[in-house]
Design an enzyme around this catalytic site. Sequence first.
Site, PDB file in Angstrom:
ATOM      1  N   HIS A   1      -8.204  22.982  47.033  1.00 57.72           N
ATOM      2  CA  HIS A   1      -7.012  22.126  46.927  1.00 57.72           C
ATOM      3  C   HIS A   1      -6.368  22.143  45.550  1.00 57.72           C
ATOM      4  CE1 HIS A   1      -9.835  19.394  45.014  1.00 57.72           C
ATOM      5  NE2 HIS A   1      -8.791  18.763  44.510  1.00 57.72           N
TER       6      HIS A   1
HETATM    7  C1  UD1 Z   1      -5.703  14.507  43.814  1.00 60.35           C
HETATM    8  C2  UD1 Z   1      -6.219  14.527  42.375  1.00 60.35           C
HETATM    9  C3  UD1 Z   1      -7.334  15.543  42.245  1.00 60.35           C
HETATM   10  C4  UD1 Z   1      -8.409  15.334  43.282  1.00 60.35           C
HETATM   11  C5  UD1 Z   1      -7.746  15.343  44.663  1.00 60.35           C
HETATM   12  C6  UD1 Z   1      -8.745  15.152  45.780  1.00 60.35           C
HETATM   13  C7  UD1 Z   1      -4.570  14.047  40.606  1.00 60.35           C
HETATM   14  C8  UD1 Z   1      -3.775  14.672  39.519  1.00 60.35           C
HETATM   15  N1  UD1 Z   1      -5.173  14.924  41.453  1.00 60.35           N
HETATM   16  O1  UD1 Z   1      -5.096  15.771  44.052  1.00 60.35           O
HETATM   17  O2  UD1 Z   1      -7.911  15.419  40.962  1.00 60.35           O
HETATM   18  O3  UD1 Z   1      -9.374  16.339  43.174  1.00 60.35           O
HETATM   19  O4  UD1 Z   1      -6.787  14.294  44.683  1.00 60.35           O
HETATM   20  O5  UD1 Z   1      -8.129  15.253  47.016  1.00 60.35           O
HETATM   21  O6  UD1 Z   1      -4.650  12.842  40.683  1.00 60.35           O
HETATM   22  N2  UD1 Z   1      -1.227  14.146  50.756  1.00 60.35           N
HETATM   23  C9  UD1 Z   1      -1.255  13.741  52.053  1.00 60.35           C
HETATM   24  N3  UD1 Z   1      -2.016  12.669  52.367  1.00 60.35           N
HETATM   25  C10 UD1 Z   1      -2.732  12.006  51.449  1.00 60.35           C
HETATM   26  C11 UD1 Z   1      -2.692  12.427  50.124  1.00 60.35           C
HETATM   27  C12 UD1 Z   1      -1.948  13.498  49.798  1.00 60.35           C
HETATM   28  O7  UD1 Z   1      -0.625  14.319  52.921  1.00 60.35           O
HETATM   29  O8  UD1 Z   1      -3.412  11.012  51.804  1.00 60.35           O
HETATM   30  C13 UD1 Z   1      -0.437  15.337  50.396  1.00 60.35           C
HETATM   31  C14 UD1 Z   1       0.920  14.977  49.846  1.00 60.35           C
HETATM   32  O9  UD1 Z   1       1.859  15.845  50.389  1.00 60.35           O
HETATM   33  C15 UD1 Z   1       0.797  15.219  48.368  1.00 60.35           C
HETATM   34  C16 UD1 Z   1      -0.293  16.273  48.305  1.00 60.35           C
HETATM   35  O10 UD1 Z   1      -1.123  16.081  49.434  1.00 60.35           O
HETATM   36  O11 UD1 Z   1       1.965  15.658  47.743  1.00 60.35           O
HETATM   37  C17 UD1 Z   1      -1.107  16.172  47.051  1.00 60.35           C
HETATM   38  O12 UD1 Z   1      -1.625  14.839  46.888  1.00 60.35           O
HETATM   39  P1  UD1 Z   1      -1.840  14.224  45.414  1.00 60.35           P
HETATM   40  O13 UD1 Z   1      -2.479  12.903  45.500  1.00 60.35           O
HETATM   41  O14 UD1 Z   1      -0.603  14.363  44.640  1.00 60.35           O
HETATM   42  O15 UD1 Z   1      -2.854  15.226  44.724  1.00 60.35           O
HETATM   43  P2  UD1 Z   1      -4.126  15.967  45.291  1.00 60.35           P
HETATM   44  O16 UD1 Z   1      -3.793  17.403  45.393  1.00 60.35           O
HETATM   45  O17 UD1 Z   1      -4.690  15.312  46.504  1.00 60.35           O
END
Ligand code: UD1
Length: 389
Positions: free
Chosen positions: A223
């Site tokens: 991820h």
């Molecule tokens: C975040 C953390 C990372 C951690 C990871 C675990 C930061 C900078 N990054 O990254 O350190 O290892 O979580 O998963 O804080 N999304 C969904 N549903 C959700 C959450 C996210 O669909 O419940 C999608 C959204 O489109 C979003 C993307 O995933 O834009 C990324 O989510 P985000 O929380 O920005 O960062 P992670 O890549 O999950």
Amino acid sequence: MKRDPWPSVRGPVLCVVGARPNFMKMAPILRALAAHEPSLPSLLVHTGQHYDADMNDKLFVDLRLPSPDINLEVGSGTHAVQTAEVMRRFEPVLDAHRPSCVLVVGDVNSTLACTLVASKKGVPVAHVEAGLRSYDRSMPEEINRVLTDQIADLLYTTERVAHDNLAREGIDASRAHFVGNVMIDSLLANRGLAVPPQESLRRGGVDLSAFDVSRGYGVVTLHRPSNVDDAAALGPLLEVLRDLSERLPLVFALHPRTRGNIERFGLSPLVSGGSIAVLPPQGYLEMLGLMSHASLVLTDSGGMQEETTALGVPCLTLRENTERPITIDQGTNTLVGRDRGAIERAFGEIMSGHGKRGRVPELWDGRAAERIAAHLGDWLAHRPALATT
Ligand code: UD1
């Protein structure tokens, strides 16, 4: 005029979670705060950074986490928007609840955002999992770690190297306390409840007559933006995985970021073969079961490098660096980056029975949260009264 003293020395410990890897760290801490004598009242604040049922709700149930007392519901956004929105919504929570301190874990955007707000209001901050460094500032988490540690008051560490990292950044040694690894507290507390791999696959709609895991399988998660946000990185990685799957069936638990990008880049055919089982993000007990019985794990996750070390399962980390070097020096972890040759070599060694066995690092003993509660309780009890003007 004399003001009510605040931050309060007797207010609750405000415990912050935002994203999936925070939940398994916070669960044992909340229990340890409640069990401490005298008990340390706490409030759980969820920033809402992760919100999908399988990234969030399921893990709360698995980890027996109480429902958050406060949910800031920030959701997704750019780093600036997400961080700013957490800060904006967290400030009134501090004003309303007058905590004795704010406790943050890990390195996600919510960790830094809440630390910034609290420290500027003079509320002490305790950071659990402090001092880890990848020395790679292109990782958003590295920025979050460095800044959080600069301004937090109490730094609880998982390995001794963290103290060298903190010293290098000019942080006084008296702020850092080696307590062990709360993520391993969760792992040890839940190991007996892990869901058998076949059950997780069946629930994920995998045909077990075609996908036989009884002769071994690997677990894959990906991820990190550096691996999944660019088709030129993700495509070749998925090609390597497809080739490895011809020698060992792979179970691929897909993060929503990765799923979206695979579809956007038209890479779905690479993961829709007979020897790769694609599953949605797994619950905690499902992932624990999958990892415990795996022949190996291929991942870019931080937490899984530690969990595989604690489980004694070989881990190939698809990154150029790690902020958790103890998993390499003492544990079962090997860094392979995205280099096909390095991945195939390390994979071949494991398949021929020469994978790393490792040992469990110091203080990864299931009692880290207890040590945090003991130290924090003592620190709060002896903290000098704050100015009242
Ligand atoms: C975040 C953390 C990372 C951690 C990871 C675990 C930061 C900078 N990054 O990254 O350190 O290892 O979580 O998963 O804080 N999304 C969904 N549903 C959700 C959450 C996210 O669909 O419940 C999608 C959204 O489109 C979003 C993307 O995933 O834009 C990324 O989510 P985000 O929380 O920005 O960062 P992670 O890549 O999950």
